[in-house]
Motif scaffolding. Structure first.
Motif, PDB file in Angstrom:
ATOM      1  N   LEU A  20       0.835  -1.203   0.000  1.00 26.87           N
ATOM      2  CA  LEU A  20       0.000   0.000   0.000  1.00 26.87           C
ATOM      3  C   LEU A  20       0.872   1.255   0.000  1.00 26.87           C
ATOM      4  O   LEU A  20       0.634   2.192  -0.775  1.00 26.87           O
ATOM      5  N   TYR A  21       1.887   1.283   0.836  1.00 21.45           N
ATOM      6  CA  TYR A  21       2.777   2.436   0.873  1.00 21.45           C
ATOM      7  C   TYR A  21       3.467   2.626  -0.479  1.00 21.45           C
ATOM      8  O   TYR A  21       3.545   3.749  -1.003  1.00 21.45           O
ATOM      9  N   SER A  22       3.956   1.547  -1.062  1.00 22.96           N
ATOM     10  CA  SER A  22       4.622   1.626  -2.368  1.00 22.96           C
ATOM     11  C   SER A  22       3.675   2.141  -3.446  1.00 22.96           C
ATOM     12  O   SER A  22       4.060   2.985  -4.268  1.00 22.96           O
ATOM     13  N   LEU A  23       2.436   1.635  -3.451  1.00 23.40           N
ATOM     14  CA  LEU A  23       1.464   2.074  -4.451  1.00 23.40           C
ATOM     15  C   LEU A  23       1.131   3.554  -4.288  1.00 23.40           C
ATOM     16  O   LEU A  23       1.086   4.303  -5.273  1.00 23.40           O
ATOM     17  N   MET A  24       0.879   3.978  -3.064  1.00 24.45           N
ATOM     18  CA  MET A  24       0.521   5.385  -2.844  1.00 24.45           C
ATOM     19  C   MET A  24       1.698   6.307  -3.169  1.00 24.45           C
ATOM     20  O   MET A  24       1.519   7.368  -3.769  1.00 24.45           O
ATOM     21  N   SER A  25       2.899   5.914  -2.804  1.00 19.60           N
ATOM     22  CA  SER A  25       4.083   6.701  -3.126  1.00 19.60           C
ATOM     23  C   SER A  25       4.275   6.796  -4.642  1.00 19.60           C
ATOM     24  O   SER A  25       4.541   7.876  -5.183  1.00 19.60           O
ATOM     25  N   PHE A  26       4.124   5.679  -5.326  1.00 25.97           N
ATOM     26  CA  PHE A  26       4.249   5.632  -6.783  1.00 25.97           C
ATOM     27  C   PHE A  26       3.207   6.544  -7.419  1.00 25.97           C
ATOM     28  O   PHE A  26       3.513   7.330  -8.320  1.00 25.97           O
ATOM     29  N   ARG A  27       1.965   6.454  -6.956  1.00 25.45           N
ATOM     30  CA  ARG A  27       0.895   7.290  -7.500  1.00 25.45           C
ATOM     31  C   ARG A  27       1.184   8.766  -7.294  1.00 25.45           C
ATOM     32  O   ARG A  27       1.058   9.567  -8.231  1.00 25.45           O
ATOM     33  N   GLN A  28       1.569   9.153  -6.083  1.00 28.55           N
ATOM     34  CA  GLN A  28       1.836  10.568  -5.814  1.00 28.55           C
ATOM     35  C   GLN A  28       2.959  11.090  -6.711  1.00 28.55           C
ATOM     36  O   GLN A  28       2.834  12.158  -7.314  1.00 28.55           O
ATOM     37  N   ARG A  29       4.033  10.331  -6.787  1.00 28.87           N
ATOM     38  CA  ARG A  29       5.192  10.749  -7.590  1.00 28.87           C
ATOM     39  C   ARG A  29       4.810  10.936  -9.061  1.00 28.87           C
ATOM     40  O   ARG A  29       5.162  11.943  -9.682  1.00 28.87           O
TER      41      ARG A  29
END
Length: 149
Positions: A20-29
């Motif tokens: 979840l953290y990886s997905l949200m970080s990827f999306r924000q970036r």
């Protein structure tokens, strides 16, 4: 040498904390890079959505798409948050994976929200612009499947 890509499909409750953290970080970036993050990304739809993402052994998360389930049976699935790591030719693979999943698992019409440049990803799959309903996010274009390729 090109790394093998593993496509993963998960419902929200199946995501680990690290995923979840990886997905949200990827999306924000990537949404910031596209200049399409003009509203809060956490829009409340993630817990009711499927999350499809690609992992490469040597690079980690390299592509992502979200499949939002409709609020009622008469509505369409909504595919959004389509993002690929720059420099990797993954757009066609991402669209093909998302549509294979939606076609295999759901008997519902499909719509997507895309940027101007992402429109060309969807035309080969029979998608055209929806003119009677705006996109949920400012600056995005809503498309729907009008024919089968």
């Amino acid at each position: 040498m090109r790394s093998q890509i593993n496509w993963v499909r998960r419902e929200f409750h199946q995501l680990s904390t690290d995923e979840l953290y990886s997905l949200m970080s990827f999306r924000q970036r990537h949404l910031l890079r596209q200049n399409s993050l003009q509203q809060v990304d956490a829009d409340g739809r993630d817990p009711l959505a499927w999350h499809l993402f690609a992992l490469a052994a040597d690079q980690g998360l390299i592509a992502y798409g979200r499949i939002c389930l409709p609020d009622s049976p008469s509505e369409a699935l909504l595919i959004d948050r389509l993002l690929c790591e720059p420099g990797l030719p993954l757009e066609g693979s991402l669209v093909a994976e998302v549509l294979a999943f939606t076609d295999d698992c759901f008997d519902l019409p499909v719509e997507c929200e895309v940027t101007d440049e992402q429109m060309t990803w969807w035309h080969p799959y029979g998608f055209d612009i929806v003119v009677d309903r705006p996109a949920n996010r400012h600056g995005m274009i809503r498309m729907q499947r009008t024919s089968t390729p």
